[in-house]
Design a protein around this motif. Structure first.
Motif, PDB file in Angstrom:
ATOM      1  N   ALA A   1       9.351  11.524   0.825  1.00 57.27           N
ATOM      2  CA  ALA A   1       8.918  11.566   2.223  1.00 57.27           C
ATOM      3  C   ALA A   1       9.572  12.753   2.902  1.00 57.27           C
ATOM      4  N   PRO A   2       8.815  13.635   3.523  1.00 56.62           N
ATOM      5  CA  PRO A   2       9.437  14.763   4.221  1.00 56.62           C
ATOM      6  C   PRO A   2      10.380  14.320   5.327  1.00 56.62           C
ATOM      7  N   HIS A   3       9.988  13.275   6.062  1.00 57.98           N
ATOM      8  CA  HIS A   3      10.774  12.782   7.193  1.00 57.98           C
ATOM      9  C   HIS A   3      10.841  11.265   7.126  1.00 57.98           C
ATOM     10  N   ALA A   4      11.875  10.707   7.714  1.00 61.52           N
ATOM     11  CA  ALA A   4      11.925   9.256   7.878  1.00 61.52           C
ATOM     12  C   ALA A   4      10.749   8.842   8.763  1.00 61.52           C
ATOM     13  N   ASP A   5       9.894   8.045   8.266  1.00 60.38           N
ATOM     14  CA  ASP A   5       8.659   7.431   8.781  1.00 60.38           C
ATOM     15  C   ASP A   5       7.476   7.774   7.891  1.00 60.38           C
ATOM     16  N   ASP A   6       7.508   8.934   7.204  1.00 58.21           N
ATOM     17  CA  ASP A   6       6.387   9.268   6.326  1.00 58.21           C
ATOM     18  C   ASP A   6       6.253   8.269   5.178  1.00 58.21           C
ATOM     19  N   GLU A   7       7.389   7.751   4.695  1.00 54.14           N
ATOM     20  CA  GLU A   7       7.331   6.776   3.609  1.00 54.14           C
ATOM     21  C   GLU A   7       6.591   5.518   4.047  1.00 54.14           C
ATOM     22  N   THR A   8       6.773   5.123   5.308  1.00 54.39           N
ATOM     23  CA  THR A   8       6.135   3.913   5.819  1.00 54.39           C
ATOM     24  C   THR A   8       4.683   4.172   6.188  1.00 54.39           C
ATOM     25  N   LEU A   9       4.419   5.281   6.871  1.00 56.62           N
ATOM     26  CA  LEU A   9       3.052   5.605   7.255  1.00 56.62           C
ATOM     27  C   LEU A   9       2.161   5.767   6.030  1.00 56.62           C
ATOM     28  N   GLY A  10       2.583   6.601   5.093  1.00 60.12           N
ATOM     29  CA  GLY A  10       1.716   6.923   3.968  1.00 60.12           C
ATOM     30  C   GLY A  10       1.719   5.908   2.860  1.00 60.12           C
ATOM     31  N   CYS A  11       2.855   5.248   2.629  1.00 60.84           N
ATOM     32  CA  CYS A  11       3.017   4.422   1.427  1.00 60.84           C
ATOM     33  C   CYS A  11       3.610   3.049   1.713  1.00 60.84           C
ATOM     34  N   GLY A  12       3.633   2.613   2.957  1.00 62.24           N
ATOM     35  CA  GLY A  12       4.274   1.339   3.266  1.00 62.24           C
ATOM     36  C   GLY A  12       3.695   0.162   2.521  1.00 62.24           C
ATOM     37  N   GLY A  13       2.373   0.120   2.398  1.00 64.12           N
ATOM     38  CA  GLY A  13       1.744  -0.973   1.672  1.00 64.12           C
ATOM     39  C   GLY A  13       2.065  -0.938   0.195  1.00 64.12           C
TER      40      GLY A  13
END
Length: 244
Positions: free
Chosen positions: A32-44
């Motif tokens: 994830a480039p930034h904290a939140d990208d991991e959740t937005l793009g791949c959270g599911g």
């Protein structure tokens, strides 16, 4: 080249399928480039893998300090700690054990694309990914310098490890329809049904409060996730592209 509206249509038309290789036999690393990208793009996906007892490794590449550079109450050291706290809380909601989350702490908006710093970042990622056979990183065409840099890092590391590489679009969803993008059809990949994990994902996104609320209110130029982007990730599916 493709128009962005055609590309978005192709993404939405990707087959909805549970990729058994990804879900049952691989050890993935999500970059994830930034904290939140991991959740937005791949959270599911994170939630699904954790539910199966196969938690991925998640590595957040930059320190997040570029979101509010003019805040007096949230100087870089404090903001970095906040962003990491939010990431830990969000990924915990998704079921990720804390040891599976790591931070490279490269400077936000300055992730390298070449040179010695790029090579050092790739080595650091490769060291963490030594037991992984799948890497996931933002789509190369995402219109953000850090997203492009992280995709380039992922390509280098995947080549070195002989690993599979999947991409996930984030900011690419907001490219205006008539804009030409550097993509050649056909578009390959799949969409993952995350319906059962959508409440967890929504709760995890809310924990990145510094990025979409007025929590940090002393920097008028500060970043805020646009509603149009948040609405994309309220959908019960996630898009994963075969990187070529």
């Amino acid at each position: 080249m493709m128009r962005a509206d055609a590309l978005h249509a192709a993404w939405r038309a990707l087959p909805q399928a549970a990729d058994e290789r990804l879900l049952t036999s691989s050890r993935p690393m999500i970059l994830a480039p930034h904290a939140d990208d991991e959740t937005l793009g791949c959270g599911g996906l994170i939630a699904e893998l954790c539910a199966r007892g196969r938690p991925p490794l998640v590595v957040i590449v930059t320190d997040g300090t570029g979101s509010h550079p003019n805040s007096a109450t949230w100087p870089p050291s404090r903001l970095r700690a906040l962003r990491e706290h939010e990431a830990r809380a969000a990924t915990a909601v998704l079921g990720l054990p804390d040891p599976c989350l790591g931070f490279l702490r490269l400077r936000d908006t300055a992730a390298p694309r070449e040179g010695d710093a790029f090579e050092a970042a790739c080595r650091a990622i490769a060291l963490r990914a030594s037991a992984c056979d799948t890497l996931l990183a933002p789509w190369l065409g995402d219109p953000h310098c850090d997203h492009e840099a992280v995709q380039l890092m992922a390509r280098r590391v995947a080549d070195g490890l002989g690993a599979r590489l999947l991409s996930y679009p984030v900011w690419g969803w907001l490219i205006e329809g008539a804009t030409s993008v550097d993509e050649t059809p056909p578009v390959a990949g799949f969409s993952l049904d995350i319906t059962r994990h959508l409440p967890r994902k929504a709760a995890a996104i809310r924990l990145h409060a510094s990025q979409y609320t007025n929590m940090i209110d002393d920097d008028p130029s500060g970043f805020r996730l646009p509603e149009a982007l948040l609405s994309v990730f309220e959908q019960p599916r996630e898009t994963y592209l075969e990187a070529r």
